[in-house]
Design an enzyme around this catalytic site. Structure first.
Site, PDB file in Angstrom:
ATOM      1  N   LEU A   9       0.829  -1.221   0.000  1.00  0.00           N
ATOM      2  CA  LEU A   9       0.000   0.000   0.000  1.00  0.00           C
ATOM      3  C   LEU A   9       0.862   1.269   0.000  1.00  0.00           C
ATOM      4  CD1 LEU A   9      -2.890  -1.089   2.456  1.00  0.00           C
ATOM      5  CD2 LEU A   9      -2.799  -1.297  -0.036  1.00  0.00           C
TER       6      LEU A   9
ATOM      7  N   LYS B  50       7.363   3.630  -9.549  1.00  0.00           N
ATOM      8  CA  LYS B  50       7.272   3.898 -10.997  1.00  0.00           C
ATOM      9  C   LYS B  50       7.414   5.366 -11.419  1.00  0.00           C
ATOM     10  CE  LYS B  50       2.321   4.641 -11.198  1.00  0.00           C
ATOM     11  NZ  LYS B  50       1.097   4.614 -11.935  1.00  0.00           N
TER      12      LYS B  50
ATOM     13  N   SER C 292       8.114  -2.070 -19.698  1.00  0.00           N
ATOM     14  CA  SER C 292       7.681  -0.758 -20.168  1.00  0.00           C
ATOM     15  C   SER C 292       8.321  -0.421 -21.506  1.00  0.00           C
ATOM     16  CB  SER C 292       8.111   0.276 -19.125  1.00  0.00           C
ATOM     17  OG  SER C 292       7.968   1.578 -19.611  1.00  0.00           O
TER      18      SER C 292
ATOM     19  N   THR D  31       9.551   2.163 -22.049  1.00  0.00           N
ATOM     20  CA  THR D  31      10.683   3.019 -21.711  1.00  0.00           C
ATOM     21  C   THR D  31      12.016   2.333 -22.065  1.00  0.00           C
ATOM     22  OG1 THR D  31      11.564   4.425 -19.960  1.00  0.00           O
ATOM     23  CG2 THR D  31      10.881   2.268 -19.287  1.00  0.00           C
TER      24      THR D  31
ATOM     25  N   TYR E  51      14.558   4.505 -12.820  1.00  0.00           N
ATOM     26  CA  TYR E  51      13.334   3.699 -12.973  1.00  0.00           C
ATOM     27  C   TYR E  51      13.416   2.839 -14.238  1.00  0.00           C
ATOM     28  CZ  TYR E  51       8.757   2.343 -14.585  1.00  0.00           C
ATOM     29  OH  TYR E  51       7.707   1.601 -15.098  1.00  0.00           O
TER      30      TYR E  51
ATOM     31  N   LYS F 241      13.707  -1.541 -15.021  1.00  0.00           N
ATOM     32  CA  LYS F 241      12.949  -2.405 -15.953  1.00  0.00           C
ATOM     33  C   LYS F 241      13.923  -3.199 -16.834  1.00  0.00           C
ATOM     34  CE  LYS F 241       8.953  -1.450 -14.443  1.00  0.00           C
ATOM     35  NZ  LYS F 241       8.290  -2.435 -13.602  1.00  0.00           N
TER      36      LYS F 241
ATOM     37  N   ASN G 219       1.486  12.104 -14.936  1.00  0.00           N
ATOM     38  CA  ASN G 219       1.084  11.620 -16.262  1.00  0.00           C
ATOM     39  C   ASN G 219      -0.002  12.500 -16.860  1.00  0.00           C
ATOM     40  OD1 ASN G 219       1.668   8.629 -14.701  1.00  0.00           O
ATOM     41  ND2 ASN G 219       2.771   9.151 -16.559  1.00  0.00           N
TER      42      ASN G 219
ATOM     43  N   VAL H 108       1.181  21.929 -21.334  1.00  0.00           N
ATOM     44  CA  VAL H 108       1.565  21.060 -22.456  1.00  0.00           C
ATOM     45  C   VAL H 108       3.068  21.224 -22.653  1.00  0.00           C
ATOM     46  CG1 VAL H 108       1.308  20.656 -24.939  1.00  0.00           C
ATOM     47  CG2 VAL H 108      -0.703  21.208 -23.551  1.00  0.00           C
TER      48      VAL H 108
HETATM   49  P1  NAD Z   1       0.909   1.542  -9.119  1.00  0.00           P
HETATM   50  O1  NAD Z   1       1.866   2.342  -8.313  1.00  0.00           O
HETATM   51  O2  NAD Z   1      -0.490   2.000  -9.207  1.00  0.00           O
HETATM   52  O3  NAD Z   1       0.889   0.032  -8.590  1.00  0.00           O
HETATM   53  C1  NAD Z   1       2.038  -0.589  -8.063  1.00  0.00           C
HETATM   54  C2  NAD Z   1       1.643  -1.191  -6.713  1.00  0.00           C
HETATM   55  O4  NAD Z   1       2.775  -1.876  -6.172  1.00  0.00           O
HETATM   56  C3  NAD Z   1       1.229  -0.141  -5.703  1.00  0.00           C
HETATM   57  O5  NAD Z   1      -0.050  -0.479  -5.183  1.00  0.00           O
HETATM   58  C4  NAD Z   1       2.302  -0.199  -4.615  1.00  0.00           C
HETATM   59  O6  NAD Z   1       1.774   0.046  -3.340  1.00  0.00           O
HETATM   60  C5  NAD Z   1       2.820  -1.620  -4.781  1.00  0.00           C
HETATM   61  N1  NAD Z   1       4.224  -1.832  -4.368  1.00  0.00           N
HETATM   62  C6  NAD Z   1       5.319  -1.159  -4.778  1.00  0.00           C
HETATM   63  N2  NAD Z   1       6.420  -1.674  -4.222  1.00  0.00           N
HETATM   64  C7  NAD Z   1       6.024  -2.722  -3.452  1.00  0.00           C
HETATM   65  C8  NAD Z   1       6.704  -3.654  -2.629  1.00  0.00           C
HETATM   66  N3  NAD Z   1       8.022  -3.603  -2.452  1.00  0.00           N
HETATM   67  N4  NAD Z   1       5.974  -4.590  -1.974  1.00  0.00           N
HETATM   68  C9  NAD Z   1       4.633  -4.657  -2.129  1.00  0.00           C
HETATM   69  N5  NAD Z   1       3.934  -3.785  -2.899  1.00  0.00           N
HETATM   70  C10 NAD Z   1       4.625  -2.838  -3.540  1.00  0.00           C
HETATM   71  O7  NAD Z   1       1.549   1.371 -10.568  1.00  0.00           O
HETATM   72  P2  NAD Z   1       0.888   0.847 -11.920  1.00  0.00           P
HETATM   73  O8  NAD Z   1       0.703   1.997 -12.819  1.00  0.00           O
HETATM   74  O9  NAD Z   1      -0.254  -0.044 -11.618  1.00  0.00           O
HETATM   75  O10 NAD Z   1       2.100   0.007 -12.500  1.00  0.00           O
HETATM   76  C11 NAD Z   1       2.189  -1.390 -12.319  1.00  0.00           C
HETATM   77  C12 NAD Z   1       3.471  -1.884 -12.968  1.00  0.00           C
HETATM   78  O11 NAD Z   1       3.468  -1.555 -14.340  1.00  0.00           O
HETATM   79  C13 NAD Z   1       4.749  -1.283 -12.387  1.00  0.00           C
HETATM   80  O12 NAD Z   1       5.747  -2.286 -12.370  1.00  0.00           O
HETATM   81  C14 NAD Z   1       5.107  -0.204 -13.385  1.00  0.00           C
HETATM   82  O13 NAD Z   1       6.483   0.070 -13.391  1.00  0.00           O
HETATM   83  C15 NAD Z   1       4.661  -0.852 -14.686  1.00  0.00           C
HETATM   84  N6  NAD Z   1       4.359   0.107 -15.760  1.00  0.00           N
HETATM   85  C16 NAD Z   1       3.439   1.079 -15.529  1.00  0.00           C
HETATM   86  C17 NAD Z   1       3.147   1.995 -16.552  1.00  0.00           C
HETATM   87  C18 NAD Z   1       2.165   3.105 -16.324  1.00  0.00           C
HETATM   88  O14 NAD Z   1       2.174   4.055 -17.098  1.00  0.00           O
HETATM   89  N7  NAD Z   1       1.291   3.052 -15.321  1.00  0.00           N
HETATM   90  C19 NAD Z   1       3.779   1.880 -17.783  1.00  0.00           C
HETATM   91  C20 NAD Z   1       4.710   0.865 -17.980  1.00  0.00           C
HETATM   92  C21 NAD Z   1       4.987  -0.026 -16.943  1.00  0.00           C
HETATM   93  C1  WQD Z   2       2.740  11.712 -21.972  1.00  0.00           C
HETATM   94  C2  WQD Z   2       2.958  12.944 -22.840  1.00  0.00           C
HETATM   95  C3  WQD Z   2       4.455  14.555 -21.881  1.00  0.00           C
HETATM   96  C4  WQD Z   2       2.003  15.601 -18.446  1.00  0.00           C
HETATM   97  C5  WQD Z   2       5.694   7.771 -18.531  1.00  0.00           C
HETATM   98  C6  WQD Z   2       6.978   7.096 -18.116  1.00  0.00           C
HETATM   99  C7  WQD Z   2       7.149   5.807 -18.823  1.00  0.00           C
HETATM  100  C8  WQD Z   2       5.914   4.926 -18.680  1.00  0.00           C
HETATM  101  C9  WQD Z   2       4.658   5.645 -18.997  1.00  0.00           C
HETATM  102  C10 WQD Z   2       6.212   3.418 -16.857  1.00  0.00           C
HETATM  103  C11 WQD Z   2       4.399  13.411 -22.885  1.00  0.00           C
HETATM  104  C12 WQD Z   2       3.059  15.121 -22.000  1.00  0.00           C
HETATM  105  C13 WQD Z   2       2.485  15.032 -19.614  1.00  0.00           C
HETATM  106  C14 WQD Z   2       1.643  16.978 -18.456  1.00  0.00           C
HETATM  107  C15 WQD Z   2       2.214  17.088 -20.793  1.00  0.00           C
HETATM  108  N1  WQD Z   2       5.739   4.486 -17.329  1.00  0.00           N
HETATM  109  N2  WQD Z   2       2.571  15.755 -20.761  1.00  0.00           N
HETATM  110  N3  WQD Z   2       1.734  17.673 -19.639  1.00  0.00           N
HETATM  111  O1  WQD Z   2       6.246  10.395 -20.272  1.00  0.00           O
HETATM  112  O2  WQD Z   2       5.170   8.960 -22.051  1.00  0.00           O
HETATM  113  O3  WQD Z   2       5.756   7.976 -19.913  1.00  0.00           O
HETATM  114  O4  WQD Z   2       4.611   6.879 -18.262  1.00  0.00           O
HETATM  115  O5  WQD Z   2       6.968   2.624 -17.325  1.00  0.00           O
HETATM  116  O6  WQD Z   2       8.273   5.190 -18.301  1.00  0.00           O
HETATM  117  O7  WQD Z   2       8.042   7.962 -18.426  1.00  0.00           O
HETATM  118  O8  WQD Z   2       3.855   9.569 -20.016  1.00  0.00           O
HETATM  119  O9  WQD Z   2       1.752  10.588 -19.281  1.00  0.00           O
HETATM  120  O10 WQD Z   2       3.934  11.482 -18.346  1.00  0.00           O
HETATM  121  O11 WQD Z   2       3.356  11.929 -20.712  1.00  0.00           O
HETATM  122  O12 WQD Z   2       2.291  17.755 -21.832  1.00  0.00           O
HETATM  123  O13 WQD Z   2       1.233  17.545 -17.445  1.00  0.00           O
HETATM  124  O14 WQD Z   2       2.215  14.026 -22.240  1.00  0.00           O
HETATM  125  O15 WQD Z   2       5.404  15.524 -22.188  1.00  0.00           O
HETATM  126  O16 WQD Z   2       4.633  13.896 -24.172  1.00  0.00           O
HETATM  127  P1  WQD Z   2       5.338   9.316 -20.635  1.00  0.00           P
HETATM  128  P2  WQD Z   2       3.187  10.901 -19.492  1.00  0.00           P
END
Ligand code: NAD
Ligand code: WQD
Length: 343
Positions: free
Chosen positions: A34, A85, A125, A127, A150, A154, A200, A218
């Site tokens: 959490l 993340k 990701s 990324t 970060y 990954k 985001n 933006v």
């Molecule tokens: P999130 O933060 O909503 O969910 C991650 C959950 O993991 C959280 O509830 C947090 O409390 C829990 N957590 C973190 N470290 C922990 C630990 N050591 N032990 C137990 N619980 C732990 O994130 P999300 O957006 O749901 O992302 C889920 C996964 O997907 C992550 O690995 C993230 O890196 C990856 N990911 C997310 C995105 C995105 O844009 N949301 C994009 C690419 C990859």
């Molecule tokens: C999207 C676009 C910003 C906010 C991130 C992580 C990446 C992956 C996904 C986990 C970009 C623009 C954003 C704002 C804006 N996560 N923006 N004003 O950067 O593609 O990726 O989340 O793995 O690792 O870096 O996502 O939603 O932050 O941005 O103009 O207030 O929106 O510049 O072009 P991003 P984002």
């Protein structure tokens, strides 16, 4: 009935996946500390599915607790979402990111070896591709030097998983490389709840529309794109969640081609920041107050997925339209803010 351990299952992507798993007849056990989610998410999952998943609150970096969980339950597969993340935060506190994201992964892989669990799905990701040389980006594109700790966690995690599979023949894994997940469950019982100021784009858009934020910034309009704003591949959270069920099923039924597979999860369509604003306005009828500011440091110009491999091999495809997805994000925001619909 197969039992799936969903780590980070009260988080954004984990909770939506838990719903899909339950609806597809799986038993779900959630472990989350959490640190970035709320216990009330379990109510949301129960409201949608009628089932309250088993839940244990602990830190996956605690190996004793991980092992005792595996002693207690017979776990058929793991979907490992738990991670820190926030890209910017990872630059400030890199050691916490390496500790949290790597230690938890190693503990799970060691538990798999010790307790004979063979199926592992990992949240990776887009990324890892950085700014790709060719678009759309395929799974074969080179992994580029990570731009943040970060992102590096990954890349390292994917390598650790491959090394573990090489040494421990009972383990097989799928890494799913997500592009930009957005939106909420269609019932608005669960969604994305960022803590503090959203980093985001879409949560910032919905909070601006709700009046919580004054103006969306933006980040840059002089990119080499159609309208000058940066391009991403925004995928509906429901579609993304469904892909996890397919991936788990693939491993459990030994449909995997090799013991380590990688799939892009995106729509295959690049969408600019301005197009997100326009689509949101069209989907909801609400104007978004915005201003153009400088680029955000570390942002890439454009990326979107080649989805052919995932579509063909998994038989999965992102289907929800951008407008429907943005509408779901707005319905969730309204619910969180207790805003009544005018219709
Ligand atoms: P999130 O933060 O909503 O969910 C991650 C959950 O993991 C959280 O509830 C947090 O409390 C829990 N957590 C973190 N470290 C922990 C630990 N050591 N032990 C137990 N619980 C732990 O994130 P999300 O957006 O749901 O992302 C889920 C996964 O997907 C992550 O690995 C993230 O890196 C990856 N990911 C997310 C995105 C995105 O844009 N949301 C994009 C690419 C990859
Ligand atoms: C999207 C676009 C910003 C906010 C991130 C992580 C990446 C992956 C996904 C986990 C970009 C623009 C954003 C704002 C804006 N996560 N923006 N004003 O950067 O593609 O990726 O989340 O793995 O690792 O870096 O996502 O939603 O932050 O941005 O103009 O207030 O929106 O510049 O072009 P991003 P984002």
């Amino acid at each position: 009935m197969h039992t799936i351990l969903v780590t980070g299952g009260t988080g954004y992507i984990g909770s939506h996946t838990a719903v899909e798993l339950i609806e597809n007849g799986y038993k779900v056990i959630i472990v989350d500390n959490l640190s970035n989610s709320l216990i009330e998410v379990l109510d949301g999952i129960e409201n949608i599915t009628g089932v309250r998943p088993d839940f244990e609150k602990f830190d996956l970096c605690d190996q004793k607790k991980v092992f005792s969980l595996f002693e207690k339950h017979s776990i058929d597969a793991i979907i490992h979402f738990a991670a820190l993340k926030a890209v910017g935060e990872s630059v400030e506190i890199p050691l916490e990111y390496y500790h949290n994201n790597i230690e938890s992964l190693i503990n799970l892989l060691q538990a798999m070896q010790k307790f004979n669990t063979s199926c592992f799905v990992f949240s990776s990701s887009c990324t890892v591709y950085g700014q790709p040389d060719m678009l759309p980006v395929t799974e074969k594109a080179p992994v580029k030097k990570a731009m943040s700790p970060y992102g590096n966690t990954k890349q390292i995690s994917e390598e650790i998983i491959q090394d573990a599979i090489h040494a421990i023949s009972s383990i097989k894994a799928i890494s799913l490389r997500y592009f930009n997940p957005i939106g909420a469950h269609k019932t608005a019982f669960i969604g994305e709840s960022p803590v503090g100021v959203p980093l985001n784009l879409v949560p910032f858009v919905t909070q601006t529309a709700a009046g919580v934020r004054d103006k969306l910034k933006v980040f840059g309009n002089e990119y080499n794109t159609g309208d000058g704003t940066a391009i991403r591949d925004y995928i509906c959270i429901g579609d993304l969640a469904k892909a996890h069920v397919v991936a788990v099923d693939r491993l459990l039924k030994t449909k995997n081609k090799t013991n380590y597979e990688v799939f892009n999860l995106g729509t295959g369509k690049g969408v600019s920041v301005m197009e997100i604003i326009e689509s949101f306005e069209k989907a909801t009828g609400i104007k978004v107050n915005y201003e153009i500011v400088d680029r955000r440091e570390g942002d890439i110009e454009k990326v979107w997925a080649d989805t052919k491999y995932a579509n063909d091999e998994l038989g999965w495809k992102a289907e929800t339209s951008l407008e429907d997805t943005l509408r779901s994000a707005w319905e969730w925001e309204k619910k969180v803010r207790n805003i009544k619909s005018k219709q």
